[in-house]
Design an enzyme around this catalytic site. Structure first.
Site, PDB file in Angstrom:
ATOM      1  N   THR A   1       0.813  -1.220   0.000  1.00  0.00           N
ATOM      2  CA  THR A   1       0.000   0.000   0.000  1.00  0.00           C
ATOM      3  C   THR A   1       0.845   1.267   0.000  1.00  0.00           C
ATOM      4  O   THR A   1       0.477   2.275  -0.604  1.00  0.00           O
ATOM      5  CB  THR A   1      -0.891   0.002   1.276  1.00  0.00           C
ATOM      6  OG1 THR A   1      -1.776  -1.105   1.186  1.00  0.00           O
ATOM      7  CG2 THR A   1      -1.703   1.267   1.419  1.00  0.00           C
TER       8      THR A   1
ATOM      9  N   ASP B   1       1.447  -6.295  -4.617  1.00  0.00           N
ATOM     10  CA  ASP B   1       0.619  -6.371  -3.417  1.00  0.00           C
ATOM     11  C   ASP B   1       1.159  -7.600  -2.678  1.00  0.00           C
ATOM     12  O   ASP B   1       1.370  -8.648  -3.299  1.00  0.00           O
ATOM     13  CB  ASP B   1      -0.848  -6.587  -3.815  1.00  0.00           C
ATOM     14  CG  ASP B   1      -1.779  -6.562  -2.621  1.00  0.00           C
ATOM     15  OD1 ASP B   1      -1.562  -7.334  -1.667  1.00  0.00           O
ATOM     16  OD2 ASP B   1      -2.720  -5.769  -2.630  1.00  0.00           O
TER      17      ASP B   1
HETATM   18  N1  ASP Z   1      -2.761  -5.499   0.380  1.00  0.00           N
HETATM   19  C1  ASP Z   1      -1.666  -4.654   0.787  1.00  0.00           C
HETATM   20  C2  ASP Z   1      -0.392  -5.456   0.736  1.00  0.00           C
HETATM   21  O1  ASP Z   1      -0.171  -6.266   1.579  1.00  0.00           O
HETATM   22  C3  ASP Z   1      -1.924  -4.116   2.144  1.00  0.00           C
HETATM   23  C4  ASP Z   1      -0.856  -3.190   2.678  1.00  0.00           C
HETATM   24  O2  ASP Z   1       0.213  -3.023   2.167  1.00  0.00           O
HETATM   25  O3  ASP Z   1      -1.132  -2.575   3.719  1.00  0.00           O
HETATM   26  O4  ASP Z   1       0.383  -5.280  -0.164  1.00  0.00           O
END
Ligand code: ASP
Length: 337
Positions: free
Chosen positions: A14, A59
């Protein structure tokens, strides 16, 4: 005095994402461009840093053991030229990668710190800036010869950490081991809790993914289904049990399936489903029954650490009994036996 140097490996998550019609997606080049705009990252107290962006940036739900290998190889390649390492990573599987790296990086002398954020760096209320500044600071200045996870003012031991909140800023915890560092107006490093600096030079162990699985026990679990599941054949299983390591001991068919699997060489490790506490198979008859099947205790390891440790030990090419023995030993501070 010359400035400390930190290597930043940006794997995704993220922290560097942007909004799209499908939700947040990783966008190449975006994170570095954003950081260049922040005056804090030009501040004289900041270490010198290099950002290396992985391709593709992921991700972290898409991270797998082959990506752990890429991160470990990247650290190895740059190890002598930097004082510390920051791994920018998605939060979803950060605790798994931190656990895996803790085993793969044998005889680590320098800090390797994973961090990320719950809100992307370009958004108004992002937690990226604080997490990144804290991680960079510790990677440059703290004498931490281990893999840590930094989030919301705390450094946790990587292989003790867990994601505990899907959306809150306090997204990680270390339920069975105290935090290593707390950053407030002053920086409290718990030196007595840190691993000792090793005498040997770093060596990086590769992981060749064996057939490893994790499975929770639940009321109504079916022996035949478990037999099919284990027949793949699963070489290592993290069995997530109730409380102090208990399972339905009156289900003899289930116990027979577990015994059969252990007898053919599968390594089955008992980890509690409870967020806090440890397995003690001597505590109840329902735990003792598992021990009789050949299941070994994972004590207070997290599921993430137990899985990573199984990956690591199988990749060393050890025999099942040696793996069972090592699963019950403290190798990197991942368990208190
Ligand atoms: N879905 C994202 C990931 O794990 C969530 C995050 O980074 O907070 O890459």
């Amino acid at each position: 005095m010359s400035k400390k140097r930190v290597y930043i490996a940006y794997t995704g998550g993220t922290i560097g994402m942007q909004k799209s019609a499908q939700g947040f997606v990783p966008v190449p080049g975006f994170l570095e461009a954003e950081l260049r705009r922040f005056p804090e990252f030009q501040h004289e107290d900041m270490p010198e840093y290099t950002i290396s962006e992985f391709s593709p940036i992921l991700d972290s739900a898409n991270m797998a053991p082959e990506h752990w290998a890429l991160v470990a190889a990247d650290i190895e390649k740059h190890y002598d030229h930097y004082d510390g390492f920051v791994i920018l990573h998605g939060t979803d599987t950060m605790a798994y990668t931190a656990s895996a790296l803790s085993f793969m990086l044998e005889d680590l002398h320098k800090p390797v710190i994973l961090t990320g954020s719950q809100i992307p760096v370009g958004e108004l209320r992002s937690d990226a800036r604080d997490n990144l500044i804290g991680a960079l600071y510790l990677a440059a200045h703290a004498p931490i010869p281990e893999v840590g996870l930094y989030f919301r003012n705390r450094l946790l031991r990587g292989n003790r950490s867990r994601k505990v909140d899907a959306s809150g800023f306090d997204a990680f915890d270390s339920p069975n081991y105290p935090e290593l560092v707390r950053m407030g107006t002053d920086i409290q490093i718990r030196h007595e809790l840190l691993l000792q600096k090793p005498l040997k030079p770093l060596s990086v162990r590769r992981i060749e993914p064996p057939m490893i699985a994790a499975l929770p026990i639940f009321p109504g679990i079916n022996a035949e289904m478990l037999r099919q599941f284990l027949a793949h054949p699963v070489q290592g299983l993290v069995l997530q049990t109730y409380g102090m390591g208990n399972a339905p001991s009156r289900n003899k068919a289930l116990l027979a399936v577990l015994t059969e699997a252990c007898d053919r060489g599968a390594v089955i490790v008992n980890i509690t489903q409870c967020p806090r506490g440890r397995v003690d198979m001597g505590g109840y008859e329902t735990g003792n029954a598992l021990r009789d099947c050949g299941v070994v205790s994972g004590f207070d390891m997290t599921t993430e650490a137990a899985l990573a440790k199984l990956f690591y030990l199988f990749s060393l090419g050890l025999a099942p009994d040696a793996i069972r023995e090592n699963m019950q030993k403290n190798l990197r501070g991942e368990l208190s036996a």
